[in-house]
Design an enzyme around this catalytic site. Structure first.
Site, PDB file in Angstrom:
ATOM      1  N   GLY A   1      31.938 -38.885   0.459  1.00 18.93           N
ATOM      2  CA  GLY A   1      32.304 -39.691  -0.696  1.00 18.93           C
ATOM      3  C   GLY A   1      32.479 -38.911  -1.981  1.00 18.93           C
ATOM      4  O   GLY A   1      32.404 -39.489  -3.067  1.00 18.93           O
ATOM      5  N   ARG A   2      32.725 -37.602  -1.880  1.00 17.98           N
ATOM      6  CA  ARG A   2      32.860 -36.769  -3.068  1.00 17.98           C
ATOM      7  C   ARG A   2      34.332 -36.514  -3.373  1.00 17.98           C
ATOM      8  O   ARG A   2      35.216 -36.709  -2.539  1.00 17.98           O
ATOM      9  CB  ARG A   2      32.141 -35.423  -2.859  1.00 17.98           C
ATOM     10  CG  ARG A   2      30.693 -35.532  -2.458  1.00 17.98           C
ATOM     11  CD  ARG A   2      29.802 -35.961  -3.597  1.00 17.98           C
ATOM     12  NE  ARG A   2      29.712 -34.940  -4.619  1.00 17.98           N
ATOM     13  CZ  ARG A   2      28.825 -33.944  -4.601  1.00 17.98           C
ATOM     14  NH1 ARG A   2      27.966 -33.831  -3.593  1.00 17.98           N
ATOM     15  NH2 ARG A   2      28.768 -33.060  -5.585  1.00 17.98           N
TER      16      ARG A   2
ATOM     17  N   ASN B   1      37.518 -37.952  11.122  1.00 20.26           N
ATOM     18  CA  ASN B   1      37.525 -39.104  12.016  1.00 20.26           C
ATOM     19  C   ASN B   1      37.567 -38.598  13.454  1.00 20.26           C
ATOM     20  O   ASN B   1      38.240 -37.609  13.761  1.00 20.26           O
ATOM     21  CB  ASN B   1      38.734 -39.996  11.749  1.00 20.26           C
ATOM     22  CG  ASN B   1      38.751 -40.528  10.338  1.00 20.26           C
ATOM     23  OD1 ASN B   1      37.784 -41.119   9.879  1.00 20.26           O
ATOM     24  ND2 ASN B   1      39.848 -40.307   9.628  1.00 20.26           N
TER      25      ASN B   1
ATOM     26  N   SER C   1      17.586 -31.384 -12.847  1.00 21.87           N
ATOM     27  CA  SER C   1      17.417 -32.844 -12.820  1.00 21.87           C
ATOM     28  C   SER C   1      17.258 -33.414 -11.410  1.00 21.87           C
ATOM     29  O   SER C   1      17.578 -34.578 -11.173  1.00 21.87           O
ATOM     30  CB  SER C   1      18.593 -33.534 -13.521  1.00 21.87           C
ATOM     31  OG  SER C   1      18.682 -33.120 -14.863  1.00 21.87           O
TER      32      SER C   1
ATOM     33  N   HIS D   1      33.804 -42.497  11.670  1.00 20.65           N
ATOM     34  CA  HIS D   1      34.251 -41.832  10.440  1.00 20.65           C
ATOM     35  C   HIS D   1      33.017 -41.259   9.759  1.00 20.65           C
ATOM     36  O   HIS D   1      31.972 -41.916   9.689  1.00 20.65           O
ATOM     37  CB  HIS D   1      34.943 -42.824   9.507  1.00 20.65           C
ATOM     38  CG  HIS D   1      35.164 -42.300   8.122  1.00 20.65           C
ATOM     39  ND1 HIS D   1      36.218 -41.480   7.802  1.00 20.65           N
ATOM     40  CD2 HIS D   1      34.461 -42.459   6.969  1.00 20.65           C
ATOM     41  CE1 HIS D   1      36.160 -41.164   6.518  1.00 20.65           C
ATOM     42  NE2 HIS D   1      35.097 -41.752   5.989  1.00 20.65           N
TER      43      HIS D   1
ATOM     44  N   SER E   1      34.799 -32.690  -1.519  1.00 23.48           N
ATOM     45  CA  SER E   1      35.113 -33.753  -0.574  1.00 23.48           C
ATOM     46  C   SER E   1      35.155 -33.220   0.853  1.00 23.48           C
ATOM     47  O   SER E   1      35.760 -32.175   1.127  1.00 23.48           O
ATOM     48  CB  SER E   1      36.470 -34.374  -0.926  1.00 23.48           C
ATOM     49  OG  SER E   1      36.838 -35.338   0.038  1.00 23.48           O
TER      50      SER E   1
ATOM     51  N   SER F   1      32.013 -39.061   6.121  1.00 26.54           N
ATOM     52  CA  SER F   1      32.460 -38.445   4.869  1.00 26.54           C
ATOM     53  C   SER F   1      31.302 -38.431   3.893  1.00 26.54           C
ATOM     54  O   SER F   1      30.298 -39.125   4.075  1.00 26.54           O
ATOM     55  CB  SER F   1      33.651 -39.201   4.272  1.00 26.54           C
ATOM     56  OG  SER F   1      33.289 -40.514   3.905  1.00 26.54           O
TER      57      SER F   1
END
Length: 222
Positions: free
Chosen positions: A98-99, A108, A57, A94, A104, A96
């Protein structure tokens, strides 16, 4: 190595994918402390899209989010071999994806930097400290081993208004790092064509401990 289960999430990924980036920077305050110092807010978002992975997908494999506060101070100082020190600064950043676990990733940093010039060559070195998570079982406690504790960004303007530049990172204690080289050629208005070469660790924060060699072509608007 801190998230063994994450390996299964990459099954079926294609070696060819699309990379999309949007970045902006805005001045929040100027002439702070009556010293011509400026405070900036910056934001960069980079997505890696498995657009050719039709069997899965065509998912977005990873998206990095990177807000940043930057304090810059203009200076004038001569450097060896005809160079000029133009700016010193500091920042907080920072980054990241976002998982949720096990994918994840976040870290920082607080950094110091300098802006230097030698004719058409601009060089910006940075050194950073990595923030310690209050939770000892952080997403990526060994990220400094791969991403290092600083980088050098450089840009050289050529006679035909094209530019060549890049980023270099290296950790001398682990011998890990990365090299990125970019060539951009103006097409029309604010649009440029570019070629990008990357070799090393951490093209994105999810792959911080994965070594890869990547070649990309694309368009840049600024």
């Amino acid at each position: 190595p801190t998230r063994e289960a994450a390996q299964a999430s990459t099954d079926g990924d294609k070696n060819v994918e699309a990379r999309m980036q949007i970045s902006f920077k805005s001045k929040l305050a100027e002439d702070l402390f009556s010293s011509r110092a400026d405070l900036w807010f910056g934001y960069t978002q980079v997505s890696h899209w498995q657009v050719y992975n039709q069997g899965n997908s065509a998912p977005f494999r990873n998206t990095d989010y990177e807000p940043e506060l930057i304090l810059t101070q203009p200076v004038k100082m001569d450097l060896p071999w005809g160079g000029k020190l133009r700016m010193v600064g500091t920042g907080l950043v920072h980054q990241s994806n976002g998982r949720t676990e096990p994918l994840s990733r976040s870290w920082n940093r607080a950094y110091v930097m300098a802006g230097t010039e030698w004719g058409n060559l601009t060089v910006i070195p940075r050194l950073w400290l990595i923030g310690k998570e209050s939770n000892k079982a952080s997403d990526n406690p060994d990220i400094g081993d791969y991403m290092g504790y600083g980088d050098i960004r450089w840009l050289y303007g050529l006679d035909n208004h094209s530019t060549v530049g890049g980023v270099m990172r290296y950790n001398p204690s682990t011998h890990n790092g990365a090299v990125q080289i970019d060539y951009a050629y103006p097409l029309t208005g604010g649009m440029k064509a570019y070629i990008q070469l990357f070799h090393g660790y951490g093209e994105n924060v999810q792959d911080y401990n994965h070594k890869s060699t990547n070649v990309g072509i694309g368009l840049m608007f600024n």
